[in-house]
Every structure is written in C-alpha cells, then in structure tokens.
Design a protein around this motif. Structure first.
Motif, mmCIF file in Angstrom:
data_model
loop_
_atom_site.group_PDB
_atom_site.id
_atom_site.type_symbol
_atom_site.label_atom_id
_atom_site.label_comp_id
_atom_site.label_asym_id
_atom_site.label_seq_id
_atom_site.Cartn_x
_atom_site.Cartn_y
_atom_site.Cartn_z
ATOM 1 N N GLY A 1 -2.546 -1.184 -15.891
ATOM 2 C CA GLY A 1 -1.669 -0.688 -14.833
ATOM 3 C C GLY A 1 -0.898 -1.759 -14.089
ATOM 4 N N ALA A 2 -1.035 -3.013 -14.513
ATOM 5 C CA ALA A 2 -0.377 -4.116 -13.802
ATOM 6 C C ALA A 2 1.124 -4.128 -14.055
ATOM 7 C CB ALA A 2 -0.982 -5.447 -14.239
ATOM 8 N N GLU A 3 1.859 -4.742 -13.124
ATOM 9 C CA GLU A 3 3.290 -4.978 -13.276
ATOM 10 C C GLU A 3 3.516 -6.481 -13.363
ATOM 11 O OE1 GLU A 3 5.209 -3.078 -10.020
ATOM 12 O OE2 GLU A 3 4.644 -1.056 -10.676
ATOM 13 N N PHE A 4 4.539 -6.893 -14.110
ATOM 14 C CA PHE A 4 4.716 -8.310 -14.434
ATOM 15 C C PHE A 4 5.984 -8.927 -13.853
ATOM 16 C CE2 PHE A 4 2.034 -6.326 -17.587
ATOM 17 C CZ PHE A 4 0.969 -7.204 -17.661
ATOM 18 N N GLU A 5 6.728 -8.134 -13.075
ATOM 19 C CA GLU A 5 8.011 -8.615 -12.555
ATOM 20 C C GLU A 5 7.842 -9.881 -11.719
ATOM 21 O OE1 GLU A 5 10.833 -6.871 -13.485
ATOM 22 O OE2 GLU A 5 9.366 -5.774 -14.683
ATOM 23 N N GLU A 6 6.967 -9.828 -10.726
ATOM 24 C CA GLU A 6 6.796 -10.957 -9.805
ATOM 25 C C GLU A 6 6.253 -12.184 -10.532
ATOM 26 O OE1 GLU A 6 4.399 -12.046 -5.673
ATOM 27 O OE2 GLU A 6 4.502 -9.963 -6.352
ATOM 28 N N LEU A 7 5.287 -11.979 -11.417
ATOM 29 C CA LEU A 7 4.708 -13.086 -12.181
ATOM 30 C C LEU A 7 5.786 -13.811 -12.974
ATOM 31 C CD1 LEU A 7 2.406 -14.697 -13.575
ATOM 32 C CD2 LEU A 7 2.193 -12.783 -15.172
ATOM 33 N N VAL A 8 6.606 -13.057 -13.704
ATOM 34 C CA VAL A 8 7.633 -13.668 -14.552
ATOM 35 C C VAL A 8 8.716 -14.330 -13.704
ATOM 36 C CG1 VAL A 8 9.464 -13.176 -16.221
ATOM 37 C CG2 VAL A 8 7.181 -12.180 -16.526
ATOM 38 N N ALA A 9 9.123 -13.677 -12.621
ATOM 39 C CA ALA A 9 10.155 -14.255 -11.757
ATOM 40 C C ALA A 9 9.711 -15.601 -11.183
ATOM 41 C CB ALA A 9 10.498 -13.279 -10.631
ATOM 42 N N LYS A 10 8.466 -15.689 -10.742
ATOM 43 C CA LYS A 10 7.955 -16.935 -10.163
ATOM 44 C C LYS A 10 7.785 -18.026 -11.219
ATOM 45 C CE LYS A 10 5.384 -15.290 -6.115
ATOM 46 N NZ LYS A 10 4.033 -15.148 -5.519
ATOM 47 N N SER A 11 7.393 -17.627 -12.415
ATOM 48 C CA SER A 11 7.028 -18.607 -13.443
ATOM 49 C C SER A 11 8.188 -18.994 -14.352
ATOM 50 C CB SER A 11 5.883 -18.039 -14.304
ATOM 51 O OG SER A 11 4.787 -17.639 -13.504
ATOM 52 N N ALA A 12 9.294 -18.268 -14.294
ATOM 53 C CA ALA A 12 10.403 -18.470 -15.229
ATOM 54 C C ALA A 12 10.859 -19.922 -15.351
ATOM 55 C CB ALA A 12 11.573 -17.571 -14.841
ATOM 56 N N PRO A 13 10.994 -20.684 -14.238
ATOM 57 C CA PRO A 13 11.489 -22.055 -14.373
ATOM 58 C C PRO A 13 10.591 -22.968 -15.205
ATOM 59 C CG PRO A 13 11.627 -21.313 -12.083
ATOM 60 C CD PRO A 13 10.810 -20.301 -12.821
#
Length: 474
Positions: A373-385
């Motif tokens: 049930g997790a969402e990954f938007e915030e994780l990917v946005a923070k880690s993208a660089p």
C-alpha cells in the motif's frame, strides 16, 4: 489481575490468542503459574496441530480453526501482538469487561520487585540496530544486559529466567505497545515516524498514538528525533513522572538537552554539568558502523538512553566500536571494477529506503517487491539527484517505475519482468552494465520480499551471491 504474583494466577481462566513465537511461550508460562489456559487459533494446518499437541500434552486446552469466539469464563486474554484490535474475539472480550494484554504486558506484570529497569526503543525504522547498539554500550559499561523484545531473547524469558540483569535494552513494535497499557520504562526513544502498518492500526494517528505509549510513565528521559517533529509531539503529549526530561538527538550541532554531531564528533549536551556552556565528547563518527547518516542517528539515540541510565562517556565509544550490524542492513558486499555493491534488503519500506539512498552520492538502485500500500512519489523525488539508474523487479515495480517517470524522467530504468530464481542475478548484471567507477549499486527495495523470496534475508543472500558471481567472472 493486579500485581502478577503467582497467587493471582491459580485457577484463573486465561485465553491466549494465537499460537506462534509469543503465544506458545505465554501459554506455557501461564500454565506453569497455575492458570487454566485455553489457546485459540484461526489456523488449523499441520504446523498448528503439531504445536497444539505439544501444549495439550502439558494440560493446556487448544482450540484450532476458531480464533473469533471468546471461551466461556475467560477472565483475561493474552494476545500475540500481530492480532488486529478489531478481531471479533477482542470485541467480545471488551463487551464482557475482560482485559486484553500482549506478551509484553504479561512480561511487565510478571517482573519481580527487584526487576531490571527497561530502556525501550520504538520507531518505524532502526529499532533493532539501536537496541543492539544500546546493549553494546551498556555491556561496555560493565552492566549485565540483553537486547530483548522484538529481537534476541524473549521478554518472558528475560523476566522469568535465572539470569540476573542490571538493565534491559527493549525493542518494541507498535503492535506490542498497543497491547501493553501498564508498561512504564526507565527511559524510552521514538526514533522516527513514517506511515507503516496502517492496515493494522487503521490510521496514521492511531499508529503514532501506539508508538507514543512508550513514553508513558518514563522516569528519566524521553528521547526524540529533532528532525522528526512528530516524535517530539508525542513527548509533549506523554504523561511522565516528575523530573523526566525531553532529550533530542540531531545530526547537526546539538542545543542544550540534546545529543548531536560537531566536526565528526558525537557530543552530549544533555547529561553534563551546565549544559548551556559545556558538551561532552562521546565518540567519533568513524566509530559508528556503518557511518551512514541514519545509522549515526541510531547511535545518538542509543547513546542518549545509555547516558540517561548513567553510563560514562567512554562506554559509548567502546560500545559503538564493539557493535556489528546484522546482515542485510547497508552491508557492503564487495567492490567490482571500482563499483561498490551494498545490500540493504532490510529496507522493506519507503522510509528505510530513503535513509539508505541518502547515504550514497551516485547510485544504481535495485528496487521493487510488495508495496504493502506504499506510495513512492516522495521517495523518488527526494532521491532523484543521486540516481544514476534503476533496476526494478517484483510484483509492484510499476508503482516505482511510474514515480521515476514523473520525478526522474532522465534516469535510465530497467524493468525486469521475471520472478524466477535467476531474477536477482539478472538485476545485478543489469546494474553492473549501468554503473560507472565510483558508483554504488544499492539493493534498497522499499518493498517487502514475499512476492519472490521467503523473507528479506533470502533476498539479500541472493543479491550477495549474485555479486560474488560477478566478482568471480571479473
């Protein structure tokens, strides 16, 4: 049920909910104390029948295939921590005015008058590592201790065994805290709060409230994470003993009543004379293994609890140096062609994966599995660089792929549509192809493992084996 002395239990009708790692020991202990024990269990498979036979041989009643009905005459329910609060058995118990305890509550009630105090740790991530660090620090101070609770020695064994302890380092999950209303720790820490187990608790608010129970009745220190305001809010809401202090930990320079980091040194501005002017050096960042940011935070939380118990500064350094992390927790597997391969299979949710990704500069990320049930938007946005590339596998990999497309469209993504035993080797081979010297290939799945593996340990072992195969052919 009061004090929990043996005389309280003679002939008491106690229902134990659930066979398993906590239910079976609880049933045996209660039976040994003279209670009339009935174990109820939802399942009725071969394993359950074998466990039932073992208990029935002792004189315990076991009812398989019906965990919903409250046995007649029940005076107390002791539950396995994983049973959800809305189960019909508990609704029936509450309607009948019957108390419900978890195994932690049972252990707390069974402590003797001279029992060792508890230093308790909870949080979404980092609990096990922090408790193990804490136990190492306490041992370095010459104290008799054990890491107990969710890990290592069971609390019932620790409380009722022959071993005499000076203090216990106790890991507690939100489930365990939910069912432990009278627990009162010497000092406690909430490391962080992120959405997890919301299907069990029903809401983030209920989850946080259960975590916050660890602060109730603390005597010396409520340790919180300065970077996670929700943990400080829980301290403010807690009903503690007079004189108990709020102690923060931070990766920055600590304010008075905090522990933090100054120029590579872990320092204490909480448990020192004149904390407005003075700071006590405890250890160097290099004494923390591994010195990733979230692990330094774990070390500071452990140090805060140990210092609350009166441990000298030198023991913090010696304990941290003696500590060895468990497998599959940001474990360096090997370097191949100038690329580091790191196994953090234990990063089974987004919060843990975010901490892991923050520890490295340029990453080929291996991720995916069961999202729960997790969402990954915030994780990917923070880690993208930090991402050089991503290799995705597992049942819910599309959720991560979509987040990458939105927040890191320039990052190359390999989508592995296979679940066979060779999938991890294929993932590692793809990661090797994408990595450049100086990069880190990081297994930090942000997901549970059960779609492809028995557990996160097996997933991490498969990654390490694949890396060794690369190295052999290098």
């Amino acid at each position: 049920m009061g004090s929990g002395q043996v005389t309280d239990w003679q002939g008491k009708n106690v229902t134990v909910a659930g066979l398993g790692v906590s239910g079976i020991p609880a049933a045996k202990v209660l039976h040994g104390l003279g209670a009339k024990v009935t174990v109820v269990n939802d399942g009725d498979d071969d394993r359950a029948r074998a466990q039932a036979a073992e208990l029935e041989a002792l004189g315990v009643t076991v009812r398989l295939g019906d965990g919903a009905t409250l046995p007649d005459g029940t005076e107390l329910v002791v539950t396995a921590p994983g049973w959800k609060p809305d189960k019909p058995l508990f609704e029936a118990a509450r309607a009948a005015g019957v108390e419900i305890w978890g195994d932690v509550e049972l252990a707390w009630r069974l402590r003797g008058p001279d029992a060792a105090p508890w230093l308790a740790v909870t949080g979404t991530n980092g609990k096990t590592t922090t408790v193990q660090m804490l136990a190492a620090i306490l041992r370095a101070a010459g104290l008799r201790t054990a890491a107990v609770g969710n890990i290592g020695v069971s609390l019932l064994d620790a409380v009722l065994g022959d071993e005499q302890y000076d203090v216990l380092a106790v890991e507690l999950s939100s489930y365990q805290l939910h069912w432990a209303p009278s627990l009162r720790a010497h000092s406690a820490a909430v490391l962080n709060l992120a959405p997890d187990h919301l299907d069990w608790h029903g809401s983030m608010e209920a989850y946080a409230a259960d975590k916050g129970r660890v602060y109730e009745g603390n005597r010396v220190a409520c340790v919180y994470n300065v970077a996670d305001k929700a943990t400080e809010d829980l301290v403010r809401e807690a009903d503690v003993e007079e004189g108990c202090r709020a102690i923060g930990f931070t990766l920055g320079t600590p304010a008075p009543s905090q522990l933090g980091v100054v120029e590579g040194i872990l320092v204490d501005r909480a448990f020192v004379e004149d904390r407005h002017k003075n700071a006590q050096e405890l250890a160097e960042v290099s004494d923390v293994n591994p010195p990733a940011p979230h692990n330094i935070a774990n070390a500071l939380a452990a140090a805060a609890l140990a210092r609350a118990f009166g441990v000298p500064p030198r023991a913090v350094r010696d304990g941290l140096r003696a500590f060895t992390p468990d497998a599959h927790r940001i474990a360096h597997v090997a370097d191949v062609d100038g690329v580091a391969y790191v196994d953090d299979s234990k990063a089974t949710n987004t919060h843990a994966a975010e901490a892991s990704l923050a520890a490295y500069e340029s990453i080929v990320w291996i991720a995916g599995g069961l999202a729960k049930g997790a969402e990954f938007e915030e994780l990917v946005a923070k880690s993208a660089p930090r991402l050089r590339a991503a290799v995705l596998m597992g049942a819910d990999r599309a959720l991560i792929r979509e987040a990458l497309a939105r927040h890191a469209p320039e990052v190359p993504v390999v989508d592995l549509d296979r679940t066979d035993t060779g999938a991890m080797l294929a993932a590692v081979q793809e990661a090797r192809r994408l990595a450049q010297p100086g990069d880190t290939v990081l297994l930090a799945p942000a997901c549970a493992s059960m779609d492809m593996f028995a557990n996160y340990n097996q997933r991490g072992d498969a990654f390490a084996a694949a890396v060794r195969e690369l190295g052999a052919g290098a």
